[in-house]
Design a protein around this motif. Structure first.
Motif, PDB file in Angstrom:
ATOM      1  N   ASP A 110     -12.053   3.508   1.178  1.00 60.36           N
ATOM      2  CA  ASP A 110     -10.920   2.808   0.563  1.00 60.36           C
ATOM      3  C   ASP A 110      -9.715   3.717   0.393  1.00 60.36           C
ATOM      4  O   ASP A 110      -8.623   3.264   0.040  1.00 60.36           O
ATOM      5  CB  ASP A 110     -11.342   2.289  -0.821  1.00 60.36           C
ATOM      6  N   LEU A 111      -9.942   5.007   0.607  1.00 58.71           N
ATOM      7  CA  LEU A 111      -8.894   5.996   0.372  1.00 58.71           C
ATOM      8  C   LEU A 111      -9.278   7.244   1.177  1.00 58.71           C
ATOM      9  O   LEU A 111     -10.461   7.565   1.264  1.00 58.71           O
ATOM     10  CB  LEU A 111      -8.889   6.317  -1.134  1.00 58.71           C
ATOM     11  N   ILE A 112      -8.257   7.910   1.746  1.00 63.58           N
ATOM     12  CA  ILE A 112      -8.533   9.106   2.564  1.00 63.58           C
ATOM     13  C   ILE A 112      -7.762  10.297   1.999  1.00 63.58           C
ATOM     14  O   ILE A 112      -6.569  10.165   1.710  1.00 63.58           O
ATOM     15  CB  ILE A 112      -8.092   8.875   4.034  1.00 63.58           C
ATOM     16  N   VAL A 113      -8.441  11.435   1.854  1.00 63.96           N
ATOM     17  CA  VAL A 113      -7.748  12.705   1.595  1.00 63.96           C
ATOM     18  C   VAL A 113      -7.943  13.552   2.836  1.00 63.96           C
ATOM     19  O   VAL A 113      -9.076  13.706   3.312  1.00 63.96           O
ATOM     20  CB  VAL A 113      -8.338  13.475   0.400  1.00 63.96           C
ATOM     21  N   VAL A 114      -6.856  14.103   3.368  1.00 61.38           N
ATOM     22  CA  VAL A 114      -6.988  14.909   4.588  1.00 61.38           C
ATOM     23  C   VAL A 114      -6.327  16.264   4.403  1.00 61.38           C
ATOM     24  O   VAL A 114      -5.258  16.372   3.806  1.00 61.38           O
ATOM     25  CB  VAL A 114      -6.401  14.162   5.825  1.00 61.38           C
ATOM     26  N   ARG A 115      -6.990  17.309   4.871  1.00 60.18           N
ATOM     27  CA  ARG A 115      -6.417  18.653   4.978  1.00 60.18           C
ATOM     28  C   ARG A 115      -6.548  19.080   6.431  1.00 60.18           C
ATOM     29  O   ARG A 115      -7.622  18.927   7.041  1.00 60.18           O
ATOM     30  CB  ARG A 115      -7.140  19.635   4.068  1.00 60.18           C
ATOM     31  N   HIS A 116      -5.463  19.640   6.964  1.00 58.60           N
ATOM     32  CA  HIS A 116      -5.454  19.972   8.389  1.00 58.60           C
ATOM     33  C   HIS A 116      -4.497  21.140   8.623  1.00 58.60           C
ATOM     34  O   HIS A 116      -3.575  21.345   7.839  1.00 58.60           O
ATOM     35  CB  HIS A 116      -4.988  18.729   9.171  1.00 58.60           C
ATOM     36  N   SER A 117      -4.711  21.874   9.708  1.00 55.31           N
ATOM     37  CA  SER A 117      -3.869  23.046   9.975  1.00 55.31           C
ATOM     38  C   SER A 117      -2.515  22.695  10.599  1.00 55.31           C
ATOM     39  O   SER A 117      -1.638  23.557  10.662  1.00 55.31           O
ATOM     40  CB  SER A 117      -4.617  24.007  10.906  1.00 55.31           C
ATOM     41  N   VAL A 138       0.615  11.549  10.159  1.00 57.66           N
ATOM     42  CA  VAL A 138       0.034  10.819  11.301  1.00 57.66           C
ATOM     43  C   VAL A 138      -1.087   9.904  10.806  1.00 57.66           C
ATOM     44  O   VAL A 138      -1.156   8.724  11.179  1.00 57.66           O
ATOM     45  CB  VAL A 138      -0.522  11.785  12.374  1.00 57.66           C
ATOM     46  N   MET A 139      -1.946  10.431   9.946  1.00 56.60           N
ATOM     47  CA  MET A 139      -3.055   9.602   9.462  1.00 56.60           C
ATOM     48  C   MET A 139      -2.520   8.402   8.693  1.00 56.60           C
ATOM     49  O   MET A 139      -3.023   7.286   8.819  1.00 56.60           O
ATOM     50  CB  MET A 139      -3.997  10.420   8.593  1.00 56.60           C
ATOM     51  N   ALA A 140      -1.485   8.630   7.879  1.00 53.58           N
ATOM     52  CA  ALA A 140      -0.922   7.528   7.086  1.00 53.58           C
ATOM     53  C   ALA A 140      -0.341   6.447   7.999  1.00 53.58           C
ATOM     54  O   ALA A 140      -0.365   5.257   7.682  1.00 53.58           O
ATOM     55  CB  ALA A 140       0.155   8.061   6.148  1.00 53.58           C
ATOM     56  N   ARG A 141       0.154   6.870   9.156  1.00 54.44           N
ATOM     57  CA  ARG A 141       0.764   5.909  10.079  1.00 54.44           C
ATOM     58  C   ARG A 141      -0.284   4.953  10.657  1.00 54.44           C
ATOM     59  O   ARG A 141       0.005   3.801  10.918  1.00 54.44           O
ATOM     60  CB  ARG A 141       1.424   6.688  11.209  1.00 54.44           C
ATOM     61  N   TYR A 142      -1.497   5.473  10.858  1.00 52.05           N
ATOM     62  CA  TYR A 142      -2.516   4.671  11.547  1.00 52.05           C
ATOM     63  C   TYR A 142      -3.606   4.136  10.625  1.00 52.05           C
ATOM     64  O   TYR A 142      -4.346   3.228  11.014  1.00 52.05           O
ATOM     65  CB  TYR A 142      -3.139   5.487  12.685  1.00 52.05           C
ATOM     66  N   ALA A 143      -3.735   4.693   9.419  1.00 55.76           N
ATOM     67  CA  ALA A 143      -4.790   4.234   8.506  1.00 55.76           C
ATOM     68  C   ALA A 143      -4.382   2.885   7.902  1.00 55.76           C
ATOM     69  O   ALA A 143      -3.193   2.603   7.735  1.00 55.76           O
ATOM     70  CB  ALA A 143      -4.991   5.252   7.390  1.00 55.76           C
ATOM     71  N   THR A 144      -5.372   2.096   7.538  1.00 60.02           N
ATOM     72  CA  THR A 144      -5.085   0.837   6.833  1.00 60.02           C
ATOM     73  C   THR A 144      -5.486   0.954   5.363  1.00 60.02           C
ATOM     74  O   THR A 144      -5.572  -0.048   4.656  1.00 60.02           O
ATOM     75  CB  THR A 144      -5.807  -0.347   7.512  1.00 60.02           C
ATOM     76  N   MET A 193       0.845  -1.195   0.000  1.00 63.78           N
ATOM     77  CA  MET A 193       0.000   0.000   0.000  1.00 63.78           C
ATOM     78  C   MET A 193       0.886   1.253   0.000  1.00 63.78           C
ATOM     79  O   MET A 193       1.837   1.346   0.745  1.00 63.78           O
ATOM     80  CB  MET A 193      -0.880  -0.005   1.253  1.00 63.78           C
ATOM     81  N   ARG A 194       0.550   2.223  -0.884  1.00 67.61           N
ATOM     82  CA  ARG A 194       1.334   3.458  -0.952  1.00 67.61           C
ATOM     83  C   ARG A 194       0.469   4.630  -0.480  1.00 67.61           C
ATOM     84  O   ARG A 194      -0.726   4.672  -0.728  1.00 67.61           O
ATOM     85  CB  ARG A 194       1.769   3.715  -2.405  1.00 67.61           C
ATOM     86  N   HIS A 195       1.112   5.583   0.207  1.00 61.49           N
ATOM     87  CA  HIS A 195       0.462   6.841   0.579  1.00 61.49           C
ATOM     88  C   HIS A 195       1.060   7.946  -0.279  1.00 61.49           C
ATOM     89  O   HIS A 195       2.157   7.793  -0.814  1.00 61.49           O
ATOM     90  CB  HIS A 195       0.716   7.177   2.048  1.00 61.49           C
ATOM     91  N   PHE A 196       0.368   9.094  -0.344  1.00 62.21           N
ATOM     92  CA  PHE A 196       0.980  10.262  -0.984  1.00 62.21           C
ATOM     93  C   PHE A 196       0.844  11.452  -0.032  1.00 62.21           C
ATOM     94  O   PHE A 196      -0.120  12.205  -0.074  1.00 62.21           O
ATOM     95  CB  PHE A 196       0.350  10.544  -2.347  1.00 62.21           C
ATOM     96  N   VAL A 197       1.843  11.559   0.832  1.00 66.68           N
ATOM     97  CA  VAL A 197       1.827  12.559   1.898  1.00 66.68           C
ATOM     98  C   VAL A 197       2.810  13.686   1.582  1.00 66.68           C
ATOM     99  O   VAL A 197       2.613  14.828   1.961  1.00 66.68           O
ATOM    100  CB  VAL A 197       2.183  11.859   3.232  1.00 66.68           C
ATOM    101  N   SER A 198       3.869  13.332   0.865  1.00 67.68           N
ATOM    102  CA  SER A 198       4.911  14.305   0.528  1.00 67.68           C
ATOM    103  C   SER A 198       5.379  14.023  -0.892  1.00 67.68           C
ATOM    104  O   SER A 198       5.258  12.885  -1.373  1.00 67.68           O
ATOM    105  CB  SER A 198       6.074  14.130   1.521  1.00 67.68           C
ATOM    106  N   ILE A 199       5.933  15.042  -1.525  1.00 65.67           N
ATOM    107  CA  ILE A 199       6.561  14.864  -2.838  1.00 65.67           C
ATOM    108  C   ILE A 199       7.603  13.749  -2.772  1.00 65.67           C
ATOM    109  O   ILE A 199       7.826  13.034  -3.744  1.00 65.67           O
ATOM    110  CB  ILE A 199       7.217  16.221  -3.239  1.00 65.67           C
ATOM    111  N   ASP A 200       8.221  13.592  -1.592  1.00 62.71           N
ATOM    112  CA  ASP A 200       9.269  12.573  -1.446  1.00 62.71           C
ATOM    113  C   ASP A 200       8.727  11.148  -1.526  1.00 62.71           C
ATOM    114  O   ASP A 200       9.497  10.195  -1.578  1.00 62.71           O
ATOM    115  CB  ASP A 200       9.990  12.744  -0.094  1.00 62.71           C
ATOM    116  N   LEU A 232      -3.623   4.641  -6.739  1.00 65.20           N
ATOM    117  CA  LEU A 232      -3.580   4.133  -5.362  1.00 65.20           C
ATOM    118  C   LEU A 232      -4.672   3.087  -5.141  1.00 65.20           C
ATOM    119  O   LEU A 232      -4.741   2.473  -4.091  1.00 65.20           O
ATOM    120  CB  LEU A 232      -3.755   5.289  -4.364  1.00 65.20           C
ATOM    121  N   GLN A 233      -5.529   2.900  -6.133  1.00 63.71           N
ATOM    122  CA  GLN A 233      -6.706   2.028  -5.986  1.00 63.71           C
ATOM    123  C   GLN A 233      -6.786   1.010  -7.109  1.00 63.71           C
ATOM    124  O   GLN A 233      -7.827   0.864  -7.741  1.00 63.71           O
ATOM    125  CB  GLN A 233      -7.983   2.875  -6.021  1.00 63.71           C
ATOM    126  N   GLY A 234      -5.692   0.315  -7.402  1.00 62.89           N
ATOM    127  CA  GLY A 234      -5.788  -0.748  -8.407  1.00 62.89           C
ATOM    128  C   GLY A 234      -4.697  -0.731  -9.450  1.00 62.89           C
ATOM    129  O   GLY A 234      -4.320  -1.775  -9.957  1.00 62.89           O
TER     130      GLY A 234
END
Ligand code: NCD
Length: 350
Positions: free
Chosen positions: A96-103, A110-116, A1-8, A299-301
């Motif tokens: 099946d996928l989460i997009v998050v915006r936060h201050s 953090v979400m990527a660390r705990y989400a499945t 499973m891949r996340h996209f949290v940073s350009i890195d 990210l979904q297939g």
């Protein structure tokens, strides 16, 4: 499973693969509709948004998927003090996928660390906005080709603008030249300058007045002062005047330059420029949909076809007791940080 949290989190090859897919999605729309049938995207917007949330929702709808979520956190359990970690665990069961915006900087990490399920960063405080930066790169490449031949002027509030931070990293990674134009006190933060220098040997020139340097730019990228993050004592009008763009100032720009803005604009970009053929900002916002369709599908297939060359990850120090000094880092609320071996925080990069 891949996340996209940073350009890195993506390699240059993977980014170009995403762009090829976005091109296909634009040109062969009917082939792709239906790709996410039965899938659910959660949009968790703890901060205001128009383009990012709606273009993610539009992208998911065009793939025949569904969305759920909120744009007003006061109506969610966060208002009762629920942590991001618990929110991530719980929403993973609903989507099946989460997009998050936060201050808070690092919130998506953090979400990527705990989400499945995969997590996408829709903007984390003044830290980063990686999907916006890739939409920017996609728009530049479509109009002007290879970034390596171009000079990109990144202008405006470079201290608090997450879009500017992610774009600056992308330009350095793809070999473009960059010039920074920022009012006094709004220059690029040290953590970005350090990454540009250490990873790419890049030290951009810094200017305070746009008219003096505009003639050198192939891309003039302007952003608004991020008033919600600027301390109240700062004179916003004076700061804005140093990089305000209008037809008179554009007379000094290259005839084939490109004007960009992540939007929303306040009054740093004159409406009279909308008729200038060099204006690319509405194209830029339109590209949000095909690019985000490509990202969602990847990210979904389509992971094994598109995301085939992951970048090397930075190593972490074996030190779980660390505390980040940045008061806007998410770890100030959500517990201990992790530190990369270069000494930077794995959540907020400071
Ligand atoms: C940007 C953001 O939220 O950081 N907006 C966007 O996503 N297009 C830019 C801004 O708010 O200034």
């Amino acid at each position: 499973m891949r996340h996209f949290v940073s350009i890195d989190d993506l390699s240059n090859f993977e980014i170009q693969q995403l762009f090829r897919l976005a091109d296909q999605m634009k040109s062969q729309f009917s082939t792709w509709s239906g790709f996410c049938a039965g899938k659910v995207l959660a949009t968790l917007f703890f901060e205001p948004s128009t383009r990012t949330r709606l273009s993610f929702e539009s992208a998911m709808a065009r793939l025949d998927g569904r969305t759920l979520g909120f744009a007003d956190p006061s109506a969610s359990s966060i208002a009762k003090g629920e942590t991001l970690a618990d929110t991530a665990r719980m929403v993973s069961n609903y989507a099946d996928l989460i997009v998050v915006r936060h201050s808070a900087a690092g919130a998506a990490r953090v979400m990527a660390r705990y989400a499945t399920v995969p997590v996408i960063n829709g903007g984390d405080g003044a830290h980063s906005h990686p999907t916006q930066a890739l939409i920017d790169l996609y728009t530049i490449q479509n109009r002007k080709g290879n970034l390596a031949d171009l000079t990109i002027g990144i202008c405006g509030d470079l201290l608090y603008s997450r879009s500017a931070h992610s774009l600056s990293k992308v330009v350095a990674r793809f070999g473009g030249r960059q010039i920074h134009v920022a009012p006094e006190g709004f220059q690029m933060p040290d953590w970005i300058l350090r990454q540009l220098k250490d990873r790419h040997g890049v030290q951009p020139s810094v200017h305070h007045h746009l008219p003096e340097i505009i003639g050198k730019m192939d891309v003039i990228y302007v952003n608004r002062l991020q008033e919600e993050r600027v301390p109240p004592a700062v004179d916003l009008e004076k700061a804005r005047a140093s990089y305000q763009l209008n037809a008179e100032i554009m007379a000094g720009a290259k005839v084939d330059a490109m004007i960009m803005h992540p939007l929303p604009r306040v009054n740093e970009l004159a409406y009279e420029l909308d008729a200038d053929p060099r204006a690319a900002y509405f194209q830029q916002s339109a590209n949000g949909v095909p690019f985000r369709m490509a990202l969602i599908a990847s990210l979904q297939g389509l992971e094994h076809l598109v995301l085939t060359d992951p970048p090397a990850q930075q190593s972490l120090k074996d030190d779980f007791a660390s505390v980040c000094q940045n008061p806007n880092c998410v770890t100030a609320m959500e517990g201990p940080t992790e530190i990369y071996t270069d000494g930077s925080c794995a959540y907020c990069s400071q």
